[in-house]
Enzyme design. Structure first.
Site, PDB file in Angstrom:
ATOM      1  N   TRP A 146       0.803  -1.226   0.000  1.00 15.31           N
ATOM      2  CA  TRP A 146       0.000   0.000   0.000  1.00 15.31           C
ATOM      3  C   TRP A 146       0.832   1.271   0.000  1.00 15.31           C
ATOM      4  O   TRP A 146       0.307   2.354  -0.200  1.00 15.31           O
ATOM      5  CB  TRP A 146      -0.931   0.022   1.211  1.00 15.31           C
ATOM      6  CG  TRP A 146      -0.285  -0.344   2.531  1.00 15.31           C
ATOM      7  CD1 TRP A 146      -0.390  -1.545   3.170  1.00 15.31           C
ATOM      8  CD2 TRP A 146       0.539   0.473   3.363  1.00 15.31           C
ATOM      9  NE1 TRP A 146       0.333  -1.535   4.337  1.00 15.31           N
ATOM     10  CE2 TRP A 146       0.909  -0.303   4.485  1.00 15.31           C
ATOM     11  CE3 TRP A 146       1.007   1.780   3.284  1.00 15.31           C
ATOM     12  CZ2 TRP A 146       1.723   0.190   5.505  1.00 15.31           C
ATOM     13  CZ3 TRP A 146       1.814   2.276   4.292  1.00 15.31           C
ATOM     14  CH2 TRP A 146       2.163   1.483   5.388  1.00 15.31           C
ATOM     15  N   ASN A 147       2.136   1.195   0.207  1.00 17.44           N
ATOM     16  CA  ASN A 147       2.877   2.432   0.465  1.00 17.44           C
ATOM     17  C   ASN A 147       3.188   3.238  -0.792  1.00 17.44           C
ATOM     18  O   ASN A 147       3.271   4.463  -0.729  1.00 17.44           O
ATOM     19  CB  ASN A 147       4.170   2.135   1.250  1.00 17.44           C
ATOM     20  CG  ASN A 147       5.111   1.224   0.508  1.00 17.44           C
ATOM     21  OD1 ASN A 147       4.694   0.277  -0.159  1.00 17.44           O
ATOM     22  ND2 ASN A 147       6.399   1.487   0.618  1.00 17.44           N
ATOM     23  N   LYS A 170      -2.485  -7.916  -7.933  1.00 16.67           N
ATOM     24  CA  LYS A 170      -3.295  -7.744  -6.726  1.00 16.67           C
ATOM     25  C   LYS A 170      -2.709  -6.625  -5.872  1.00 16.67           C
ATOM     26  O   LYS A 170      -1.667  -6.795  -5.246  1.00 16.67           O
ATOM     27  CB  LYS A 170      -3.367  -9.026  -5.898  1.00 16.67           C
ATOM     28  CG  LYS A 170      -4.336  -8.901  -4.706  1.00 16.67           C
ATOM     29  CD  LYS A 170      -3.785  -9.532  -3.453  1.00 16.67           C
ATOM     30  CE  LYS A 170      -4.605  -9.166  -2.227  1.00 16.67           C
ATOM     31  NZ  LYS A 170      -4.429  -7.754  -1.822  1.00 16.67           N
ATOM     32  N   SER A 172      -2.800  -3.874  -2.579  1.00 20.69           N
ATOM     33  CA  SER A 172      -3.242  -3.949  -1.189  1.00 20.69           C
ATOM     34  C   SER A 172      -4.685  -3.482  -1.064  1.00 20.69           C
ATOM     35  O   SER A 172      -5.124  -2.571  -1.770  1.00 20.69           O
ATOM     36  CB  SER A 172      -2.338  -3.071  -0.312  1.00 20.69           C
ATOM     37  OG  SER A 172      -2.908  -2.902   0.974  1.00 20.69           O
ATOM     38  N   GLU A 173      -5.404  -4.093  -0.142  1.00 23.10           N
ATOM     39  CA  GLU A 173      -6.769  -3.642   0.137  1.00 23.10           C
ATOM     40  C   GLU A 173      -6.806  -2.246   0.731  1.00 23.10           C
ATOM     41  O   GLU A 173      -7.858  -1.596   0.730  1.00 23.10           O
ATOM     42  CB  GLU A 173      -7.474  -4.624   1.075  1.00 23.10           C
ATOM     43  CG  GLU A 173      -6.815  -4.831   2.425  1.00 23.10           C
ATOM     44  CD  GLU A 173      -5.813  -5.977   2.428  1.00 23.10           C
ATOM     45  OE1 GLU A 173      -5.655  -6.600   3.499  1.00 23.10           O
ATOM     46  OE2 GLU A 173      -5.196  -6.258   1.379  1.00 23.10           O
ATOM     47  N   GLU A 245      10.302  -9.211  -2.115  1.00 28.27           N
ATOM     48  CA  GLU A 245      10.940  -7.965  -1.670  1.00 28.27           C
ATOM     49  C   GLU A 245      10.267  -7.596  -0.357  1.00 28.27           C
ATOM     50  O   GLU A 245       9.107  -7.188  -0.333  1.00 28.27           O
ATOM     51  CB  GLU A 245      10.769  -6.881  -2.739  1.00 28.27           C
ATOM     52  CG  GLU A 245      11.777  -5.747  -2.600  1.00 28.27           C
ATOM     53  CD  GLU A 245      11.290  -4.650  -1.667  1.00 28.27           C
ATOM     54  OE1 GLU A 245      11.729  -4.654  -0.487  1.00 28.27           O
ATOM     55  OE2 GLU A 245      10.499  -3.815  -2.091  1.00 28.27           O
ATOM     56  N   CYS A 279      10.387   0.713   2.707  1.00 29.72           N
ATOM     57  CA  CYS A 279      11.145  -0.458   3.143  1.00 29.72           C
ATOM     58  C   CYS A 279      12.606  -0.129   3.387  1.00 29.72           C
ATOM     59  O   CYS A 279      13.271  -0.798   4.177  1.00 29.72           O
ATOM     60  CB  CYS A 279      11.008  -1.582   2.126  1.00 29.72           C
ATOM     61  SG  CYS A 279      11.508  -1.133   0.453  1.00 29.72           S
ATOM     62  N   GLU A 380      10.608  -3.806  12.438  1.00 33.83           N
ATOM     63  CA  GLU A 380      10.298  -2.704  11.537  1.00 33.83           C
ATOM     64  C   GLU A 380       9.024  -1.991  11.962  1.00 33.83           C
ATOM     65  O   GLU A 380       7.956  -2.601  12.051  1.00 33.83           O
ATOM     66  CB  GLU A 380      10.144  -3.244  10.114  1.00 33.83           C
ATOM     67  CG  GLU A 380       9.940  -2.183   9.055  1.00 33.83           C
ATOM     68  CD  GLU A 380       9.848  -2.772   7.664  1.00 33.83           C
ATOM     69  OE1 GLU A 380      10.342  -2.141   6.715  1.00 33.83           O
ATOM     70  OE2 GLU A 380       9.291  -3.881   7.519  1.00 33.83           O
ATOM     71  N   GLU A 457      14.672  -7.079  -8.218  1.00 34.61           N
ATOM     72  CA  GLU A 457      13.861  -6.319  -9.150  1.00 34.61           C
ATOM     73  C   GLU A 457      14.718  -5.205  -9.758  1.00 34.61           C
ATOM     74  O   GLU A 457      15.817  -4.940  -9.314  1.00 34.61           O
ATOM     75  CB  GLU A 457      12.635  -5.733  -8.444  1.00 34.61           C
ATOM     76  CG  GLU A 457      11.679  -6.806  -7.955  1.00 34.61           C
ATOM     77  CD  GLU A 457      10.392  -6.252  -7.405  1.00 34.61           C
ATOM     78  OE1 GLU A 457       9.322  -6.743  -7.799  1.00 34.61           O
ATOM     79  OE2 GLU A 457      10.439  -5.320  -6.571  1.00 34.61           O
TER      80      GLU A 457
END
Length: 485
Positions: A146-147, A170, A172-173, A245, A279, A380, A457
């Site tokens: 979501w970030n 998909k 994030s909700e 990741e 992250c 974290e 990535e």
């Protein structure tokens, strides 16, 4: 996938995912949740598109041209996409614009890689010609956090498509609104229907079903380490590759010979940019003991001066956190630091005032007087929380900095080149920044060591991630083959 924006929202049900604007608590929009039965149809459509569209065998420069058109579509709608992301997850508007720029650049980069990447003609060791090819997996599941929605979506979708796959995305909700827009833009650019589809829903439900689906041949996930481990277990059982990741607890290191003005500015930017929801946020500050008090005091002064404001306010530096439940999680993290004996030097609470009361805001927080073994220094927070620790010498520093389960990134500030080389090589991290921090470019591989993930990535490796190597041999012998003697 239909998207309804705020003014059109009906009552939410179990079939609807609601995006809440964390700046003011209003509804930013809703999307329809995907049911397990619908997921089967999505996967079937993806395979049909993969097998019948000609995409996997399309000449690379033709595939590249379409990726460029996707980038053009993103560029044409940059402002509306940035505004939508701001409402979807609360990032400052300027940062949202930068993330749309990043998505545009990612599609352009992989268009270039798509038509220029080379495989190998391998050295002959007999009467044959041997070489390698890159073949797509087929249907790839791309699961994003979501970030940074539009940026993370592009980081997975662009190289997966460039490699010839069909992609099921998909999001994030908590930030569901950008992924359908990317799919719509790709379809309008000419991508064959079914090659990029979006499923919506909560991770334990539709996310788990997607990862376990027998029609998914490769999984790419960005998010929390616990979820990454769960996905890794499923992928291992299914024997499908998974790129993961995951999280970080990145050390940001300041030696006494550093340019302290630059170092302090980078320390503050490295943790409080994106409200710490990154992250690679430099969440552990290591300061050489001889300058500890001075540097820490300067960090606190700069932190207190940060402008916390709504994401569209002029001069905003720190906006709201992405959701109210995440804001509450960050606060519990800070409260645990208090219980562990930490000293809260600034922040440690939500800001007061009318413009903040309805939003998910949290003040930038600096904590010290915790040992490196404290849970606050090990886990974290994924929020605007910085923990400061002193170190004596390089050996002490390396032991402390490597003393977590994570290994995503680190920063080193020193004017001593040889020291930076030694420490950079000794630190267990996938990205090392020397006299800078939080730089990232699509052309450079990105990923972590240890529990921060598997695979890389970005860069050329980012396309190879979504491809399988096939070896081909062409016989050149003049005589029939014989049974080996």
């Amino acid at each position: 996938m239909n998207v309804r924006l705020g003014s059109e929202v009906a009552n939410a049900t179990d079939d609807v995912i609601v995006s809440i604007n964390p700046a003011d608590g209003s509804v930013a929009g809703t999307v329809e949740a995907t049911s397990p039965a619908e997921l089967d149809a999505v996967v079937e459509r993806a395979w049909t598109a993969f097998r019948s569209s000609g995409w996997p065998t399309l000449l690379p420069h033709r595939r590249a041209l379409l990726l460029q058109k996707v980038a053009d579509g993103l560029a044409a709608q940059k402002e509306s996409l940035a505004q939508l992301q701001m409402a979807d997850n609360g990032k400052p508007l300027g940062e949202c614009r930068g993330m749309v720029d990043s998505a545009i650049g990612t599609f352009r980069y992989y268009a270039g890689v798509c038509e220029t990447i080379e495989t190998d003609v391998t050295p002959r060791r007999g009467d044959y010609l041997s070489f390698t090819l890159l073949e797509p997996f087929g249907v790839v599941a791309a699961i994003t956090p979501w970030n940074s929605p539009i940026m993370n979506d592009a980081t997975k979708v662009a190289p997966a498509l460039a490699a010839g796959n069909a992609v099921i995305l998909k999001p994030s909700e908590d930030s569901p609104l950008l992924a359908p827009e990317l799919a719509r833009i790709a379809l309008a650019a000419g991508l064959p229907e079914g090659l990029l589809q979006v499923v919506q829903g909560r991770g334990p439900e539709i996310g788990s079903a997607l990862v376990a689906h027998p029609g998914v041949r490769m999984i790419s996930f960005t998010g929390g380490t616990a979820t990454g481990r769960a996905i890794g277990r499923v992928a291992g059982e299914r024997l499908v590759p998974a790129a993961l990741e995951l999280g970080g607890k990145s050390p940001h290191i300041v030696f006494a010979d550093a340019d302290l003005d630059h170092a302090v500015a980078a320390v503050v930017a490295g943790i409080f940019g994106s409200a710490g929801q990154s992250c690679v946020a430099g969440s552990r500050l290591f300061i050489e003991a001889s300058i500890y008090d001075d540097v820490l005091a300067r960090v606190v002064v700069r932190t207190k001066s940060l402008r916390v404001a709504p994401p569209d306010a002029p001069g905003v530096e720190v906006g709201p956190l992405a959701s109210f439940h995440h804001r509450d999680r960050v606060h519990r993290f800070v409260e645990r630091a208090r219980e562990e004996g930490g000293r809260i030097l600034c922040g440690g609470a939500a800001p007061a005032g009318d413009e903040f009361d309805a939003g998910a805001y949290y003040l930038p927080t600096v904590i010290d007087r915790l040992g490196p073994e404290a849970l606050t220094c090990q886990e974290e927070a994924f929020g605007p929380v910085l923990v400061a620790l002193p170190f004596g010498d390089e050996q002490d520093l390396i032991a402390q900095a490597n003393g977590t389960a994570f290994g995503l990134a680190c920063g080193i500030w020193s004017d001593n080149f040889k020291r930076c080389w030694r420490v950079g090589r000794a630190l267990e991290a996938g990205s090392v920044w020397v006299n800078t921090y939080k730089q990232s470019v699509t052309s450079t591989p990105f990923g972590g060591f240890k529990s921060s993930g598997l695979g890389r990535e970005k860069g050329i490796d980012g396309l190879r991630l979504y491809a399988q190597v096939k070896s081909m041999y062409f016989g050149l012998h003049e005589q029939p083959l014989e049974v080996a003697r």
